[in-house]
Enzyme design. Structure first.
Site, PDB file in Angstrom:
ATOM      1  N   ASP A 353       0.837  -1.191   0.000  1.00 36.70           N
ATOM      2  CA  ASP A 353       0.000   0.000   0.000  1.00 36.70           C
ATOM      3  C   ASP A 353       0.879   1.251   0.000  1.00 36.70           C
ATOM      4  OD1 ASP A 353      -2.629   1.371   0.471  1.00 36.70           O
ATOM      5  OD2 ASP A 353      -1.639   1.938   2.349  1.00 36.70           O
ATOM      6  N   GLU A 390       1.874  -0.449  -5.085  1.00 40.05           N
ATOM      7  CA  GLU A 390       0.985   0.668  -5.408  1.00 40.05           C
ATOM      8  C   GLU A 390       1.922   1.879  -5.490  1.00 40.05           C
ATOM      9  OE1 GLU A 390      -3.225   2.565  -3.884  1.00 40.05           O
ATOM     10  OE2 GLU A 390      -1.677   2.174  -2.388  1.00 40.05           O
TER      11      GLU A 390
END
Length: 710
Positions: A353, A390
């Protein structure tokens, strides 16, 4: 009892506990022949106490062990060996030192702290995030660590699967949301748990996905949310080694560890890999007004990036703080965490993330060669583990196409945006759409990376579901309690003429067609495809594009949709079945995307053969390619125009062959996609593609015995 009496009672207890010096290595609580060795890093601490509890909500510890700075400290590691400690022992730390926020120091011995390396966490029923942020002791209401020994589990020969990326189809899902709905047919005691997910593995096998990407399962603080809400997604970690306790159906404290491993083992037996969405960019301790749960009280200036005003936290995550990922101690913790989940929990990969935060140094500047990313990249234990970035953060750093390293895959956010634009009829989108379909060579070509570098998706947990992408022009997040201010405004969606649910059959048919258009391109493009839990049955969040706080039917998978939208489910299943037949030789030989495209026989077309329309207002395109290894020719027609268009077909060199129709999303089910071997022949030199439709024609080996249907 007064605070002074509490302290005297604990001091008296601490003098009666037998213990020895212990060792600095390994960190955490580790079984050794003489007992359990506890080790904690804290550079600025003046003293450390280990507290042992009988119950998770005890107001007082059963034992307190004060560590002698002279005997129980090596460098900045505090350690002690305690005999007689059993599996499941509840413990925590109190760390003494200066409280000087202006200098970045926030030691507070009134707060019970989790072990940063704790392998399991227990959360008392009366857990209070508020008490961890207020003055005074929080012993009875604090999360606590548990002693566990991962070596006692019987894996029965299980190992990570190491499936080729070219044969990987990722299914992003939420452990709780997958089975929490009453329609799941899972027993109430197992709904929303690792055990509940095990019961639904046959569904995943039938669908054909090869990997589940689980939203965060590290222990997180569900109370890290506005009042009256709950943190459902789990992007609020408090421990990087412990599986989330609330996702276990077992009542024993160590249940989450073994139940998680039961789930991994069961998924592996079904040929499904486990990828974890990991959050190494921030913690649930929030900003300078947040609670003290672990890292803030253990060594604040080591674990977090601080502003020039050392009392304030850098906030590149958008959540209040940012982990100091390139500090040697934090780097080691991150790599140790990843190694633990691979070696002891047998996971197959990780999706990071806001991974671009890991490229920042202790002052927040972007590094060209971030040590933590190269540590992960080069670690021999992690070699072959799927790593997905990401490649952006909440402060504007966007690294899609330029993320550091040789083996990282990337969530391709530009695939999402450009494919959405094309299918809603945006001008200037046709060339970008074509590039995304071919694996985004415009983005990744300079790195000479493989086609599977790009993880292609149109929807993910963050944003509209696929159903809502074709049903809403605007977000509808009122239920989140923030007056619809939260969530992205740039959704690139189109409601097909009506906002929200409708009884108009024409609008509903168009939406169904658009859903299948998106699924076809996602699953047939070059790269690794990812779909989201429930998109295969048109799950809706009623226009909410930021359902992070909705632990209810807004977010849960309604299993009745599998019958209501059985045609979409069947469509996805047949798409995946063909996708899994792809040749993997290029990946084995590590052929780059550029080389793959140079070596392949492919061409672009428009409505006229060999005449693609690349003009800004073009809304149609066709692509053909030969797959010599499979003896197959493939022709894709994409018509995003609002009227049907006639497309000239490429000529086949073998006059005995004919084009056959595998997919035509303009047709009614079940003709919109057929079993591969049952593809009917196409007559004539043109094909009419319906308005806003995708057509896939095939020719070559394997169709000689197919029925001659028109």
């Amino acid at each position: 009892m007064s605070v002074l009496e509490d302290a005297l009672e604990e001091r008296e207890t601490s003098t009666t506990v037998p213990h020895s010096v212990g060792r600095s290595d390994p960190l955490g609580a580790t079984f050794v022949p003489a007992g359990v060795n506890f080790s904690l890093f804290s550079r600025g601490a003046s003293s450390v106490e280990l507290l042992l509890f009988d119950r998770d909500d005890d107001r007082q510890p059963a034992r307190v062990i004060a560590m002698d700075p002279a005997a129980n400290r090596t460098y900045h590691y505090w350690h002690v060996l305690v005999p007689g400690v059993k599996m499941g022992q509840i413990y925590g730390y109190r760390v003494h030192g200066p409280f000087d926020p202006g200098a970045g120091l926030r030691f507070d011995p009134s707060k019970l702290l989790l072990d940063p390396y704790g392998r399991a966490v227990v959360v008392p029923k009366n857990y209070s995030r508020a008490s961890a942020g207020a003055e005074g002791a929080n012993t009875s209401t604090a999360m606590k660590s548990l002693v566990t020994d991962p070596r006692t589990y019987d894996w029965e020969g299980d190992t990570p699967l190491r499936r080729p990326s070219s044969r990987t189809i990722v299914y992003e899902m939420h452990v709780r949301g997958f089975t929490a709905h009453p329609s799941s047919s899972v027993a109430a005691s197992k709904r929303g748990t690792y055990a509940g997910l095990i019961e639904k593995i046959p569904y995943l096998r039938q669908l054909g996905v090869t990997a589940v990407e689980l939203l965060p399962v590290f222990q997180f603080d569900a109370h890290d949310c506005p009042p009256g809400r709950v943190n459902y997604w789990g992007y609020a970690p408090v421990s990087f080694f412990a599986p989330h306790q609330a996702y276990s159906s077992r009542q024993d404290p160590l249940g989450p560890v073994d139940e998680f491993r039961d789930m991994v083992k069961a998924l592996h037996r079904s040929g499904i890999e486990v990828i974890l969405d990991v959050v190494f960019n921030h913690t649930a301790e929030g900003d300078d007004h947040g609670p003290t749960l672990c890292f803030r009280g253990v060594d604040n200036s080591t674990y977090y990036i601080l502003e020039q005003d050392r009392s304030r936290y850098a906030n590149y995550s958008g959540t209040g703080n940012t982990l100091n990922a390139n500090h040697p101690i934090v780097r080691r913790m991150i790599v140790d965490s990843l190694r633990y989940w691979v070696e002891e929990m047998h996971v197959d990969g990780f999706r990071f993330d806001l991974a671009s935060i890991l490229a920042r140094d202790s002052s927040g500047q972007v590094m060209s060669n971030p040590p933590v990313l190269w540590d992960i990249e080069s670690d021999p234990v992690l070699a072959g583990t799927k790593m997905i970035a990401e490649a952006w953060d909440a402060a504007g750093l966007y690294q899609v196409g330029s993320f550091v390293g040789d083996s990282w895959r990337e969530w391709n956010g530009r695939f999402r945006d450009d494919v959405r634009d094309f299918f809603r009829g945006e001008e200037h989108s046709v060339t970008r759409f074509a590039d995304r379909y071919l694996g985004s060579p415009e983005i990744y070509g300079h790195k000479e990376r493989e086609a599977e570098h790009s993880v292609n998706f149109v929807t993910c947990h963050d944003g509209f579901t696929l159903n809502d992408l074709v049903s809403y022009n605007q977000k509808h997040n009122e239920a989140n309690g923030e007056n619809n201010r939260d969530g992205a405004d740039d959704n690139r969606s189109w409601n097909c003429g009506v906002e929200g649910p409708t009884d108009d059959p024409a609008v509903e048919r168009l939406r169904n067609r658009q859903v299948k258009n998106f699924l076809t391109i996602t699953l047939l493009s070059f790269g690794v495809p990812m779909i989201v839990m429930g998109d295969e049955v048109r799950r809706t969040q009623h226009g909410n594009n930021n359902a992070y706080c909705q632990d209810n039917e807004t977010s849960w998978l309604d299993w009745a949709l599998a019958s209501r939208h059985a045609d979409v489910h069947r469509f996805v299943r047949l798409l995946i079945a063909r996708r899994l037949m792809r040749d993997v030789e290029h990946e084995r030989r590590r052929v780059s995307l550029n080389q793959l495209l140079r070596d392949s026989k492919h061409s672009w077309h428009g409505v006229k053969r060999e005449q693609p329309d690349w003009s800004p207002w073009s809304r149609s395109l066709a692509f053909s390619a030969e797959l010599p290894v499979q003896g197959l020719r493939f022709h894709l027609i994409v018509n995003a125009y609002w009227e049907p268009l006639d497309f000239e077909l490429p000529l086949l060199s073998d006059t005995s062959e004919t084009w056959r129709r595998w997919i035509d999303t303009a047709l009614e089910p079940p003709e919109e996609i057929v079993e591969w071997q049952a593809a009917p022949p196409v007559h004539g030199q043109t094909y009419q593609a319906g308005a806003r439709s995708v057509v896939v024609l095939v020719a070559g080996l394997g169709f000689a015995d197919a029925p001659a249907r028109s």
